[in-house]
Design an enzyme around this catalytic site. Structure first.
Site, PDB file in Angstrom:
ATOM      1  N   GLY A 173      48.047 117.543  41.368  1.00  0.00           N
ATOM      2  CA  GLY A 173      48.054 118.551  40.314  1.00  0.00           C
ATOM      3  C   GLY A 173      49.217 119.515  40.506  1.00  0.00           C
ATOM      4  CD  GLN A 208      48.097 114.833  50.999  1.00  0.00           C
ATOM      5  OE1 GLN A 208      47.545 113.886  50.460  1.00  0.00           O
ATOM      6  NE2 GLN A 208      49.321 115.202  50.640  1.00  0.00           N
ATOM      7  CG  HIS A 263      54.046 116.002  39.203  1.00  0.00           C
ATOM      8  ND1 HIS A 263      54.080 117.328  39.540  1.00  0.00           N
ATOM      9  CD2 HIS A 263      53.572 115.346  40.291  1.00  0.00           C
ATOM     10  CE1 HIS A 263      53.629 117.481  40.777  1.00  0.00           C
ATOM     11  NE2 HIS A 263      53.318 116.297  41.256  1.00  0.00           N
ATOM     12  NE  ARG A 301      52.782 122.849  50.357  1.00  0.00           N
ATOM     13  CZ  ARG A 301      52.368 121.592  50.537  1.00  0.00           C
ATOM     14  NH1 ARG A 301      53.178 120.585  50.276  1.00  0.00           N
ATOM     15  NH2 ARG A 301      51.143 121.336  50.974  1.00  0.00           N
TER      16      ARG A 301
HETATM   17  O1  PAF Z   1      52.793 113.586  46.952  1.00  0.00           O
HETATM   18  C1  PAF Z   1      51.638 114.007  46.732  1.00  0.00           C
HETATM   19  O2  PAF Z   1      51.388 114.791  45.818  1.00  0.00           O
HETATM   20  C2  PAF Z   1      50.501 113.551  47.635  1.00  0.00           C
HETATM   21  O3  PAF Z   1      50.918 113.412  48.952  1.00  0.00           O
HETATM   22  C3  PAF Z   1      49.809 112.266  47.134  1.00  0.00           C
HETATM   23  C4  PAF Z   1      50.766 111.080  47.147  1.00  0.00           C
HETATM   24  C5  PAF Z   1      49.285 112.481  45.727  1.00  0.00           C
HETATM   25  C6  PAF Z   1      48.621 111.913  48.045  1.00  0.00           C
HETATM   26  O4  PAF Z   1      47.671 112.922  48.050  1.00  0.00           O
END
Ligand code: PAF
Length: 294
Positions: free
Chosen positions: A38, A68, A44, A195
């Site tokens: 998101g 993560q 994106h 970020r």
């Molecule tokens: O790049 C990201 O936004 C994340 O690391 C991903 C690939 C969606 C995995 O959570």
């Protein structure tokens, strides 16, 4: 599958998703998956556009993956902007958004089985963020399993992540083609990142130094890897408020850099409490010393 004005179909349940995608598959459609956390931005949007060119149906997942994030990282404050995300997804032809809750992806909490990224997962980003790539690969493997796309689309901005996901797909024979899309930059060179929103105006302007440093390194390619790093380091050294974590030249697969040919210059640095990463392609040309015949 839909017109942009419909907006994407939003699904949180894997079974519901499988049934939507099953109908698409029955019609012979190919499926591309763009995994995201998101806080969507122009980077994106470029992934969605590339996915739309590569397959008939574009699925975007929106899931902030706790696995993560390390202790003390920004999981709690990671930007969550679902309404705006859906508008951007609609504008860029996303057909289906898979937005599961955490307990849908991890019903028993921390999973007992993970994907081990191997040695490449412990260097560069992995050295500063232990366990990060184990979390990334585990969730991406799950998303591939749920969506079963023909293609997974990822940004080159997270270059080490892209290389690791490619290896995972190949080594585990997942049957998913992994496509990388060039980093989208703001007009002043700053790489688009969720970020970036953490940066105050002064930090935001300082952050453009990263791209200037990469360009400086790229221009020094004729001198070989050491000259590339030295040129980039000079640019960064002029800004003491930037704390460099690593600045390295690697091969395209992130091994030792070649003597000549395509390589990658990668940087990670902190500005205040925000950690930024960026990278650029570098074409290394073999140096000829003054005494060499032409
Ligand atoms: O790049 C990201 O936004 C994340 O690391 C991903 C690939 C969606 C995995 O959570």
């Amino acid at each position: 599958m839909h017109t942009a004005s419909d907006g994407p179909v939003v699904v949180g349940d894997p079974d519901a998703l499988r049934s939507v995608l099953g109908r698409c598959r029955a019609d012979g459609a190919t499926i591309a998956l763009v995994p995201t956390m998101g806080a969507l931005h122009a980077g994106h949007a470029a992934l969605f556009d590339a996915a739309g060119k590569a397959a008939d149906v574009v699925v975007a997942s929106v899931f902030v993956n706790p696995l993560q994030f390390g202790p003390g990282e920004d999981l709690a404050r990671y930007p969550r902007t679902f309404e705006a995300d859906m508008a951007l997804a609609a504008e860029h032809g996303v057909d289906v958004v898979f937005a599961p809750d955490v307990d849908v992806i991890y019903p028993h909490g921390e999973p007992l089985v993970h994907v081990d990224p191997g040695p490449l997962g412990r260097v560069l980003e992995g050295a500063t963020r232990p366990g990060h790539f184990r979390g990334v690969l585990t969730v991406v493997a799950k998303l591939f399993g749920i969506v079963r796309p023909a293609i997974g689309v990822f940004g080159e901005k997270d270059y080490q992540q892209l290389v690791l996901i490619r290896s995972m797909a190949a080594e585990l024979c997942l049957g998913v083609q992994v496509a990388g899309v060039a980093t989208v930059r703001e007009p002043d060179g700053l790489a688009e990142s969720s970020r970036n929103r953490y940066l105050d105006p002064e930090q935001r302007s300082l952050a453009t130094t990263l791209h200037r440093a990469l360009r400086g390194g790229q221009e020094a390619a004729a001198g070989g890897p050491a000259a590339v790093v030295a040129a980039a380091a000079d640019v960064l050294a002029a800004e003491p408020a930037i704390v460099v974590d690593y600045l390295v030249v690697r091969s395209r697969e992130l091994g030792e850099p070649p003597v000549a040919g395509e390589a990658r210059l990668l940087v990670a640095a902190r500005i205040g409490s925000t950690r930024l990463i960026d990278n650029i392609a570098v074409h290394l040309t073999p140096s000829t010393s003054a005494g060499d015949p032409p």
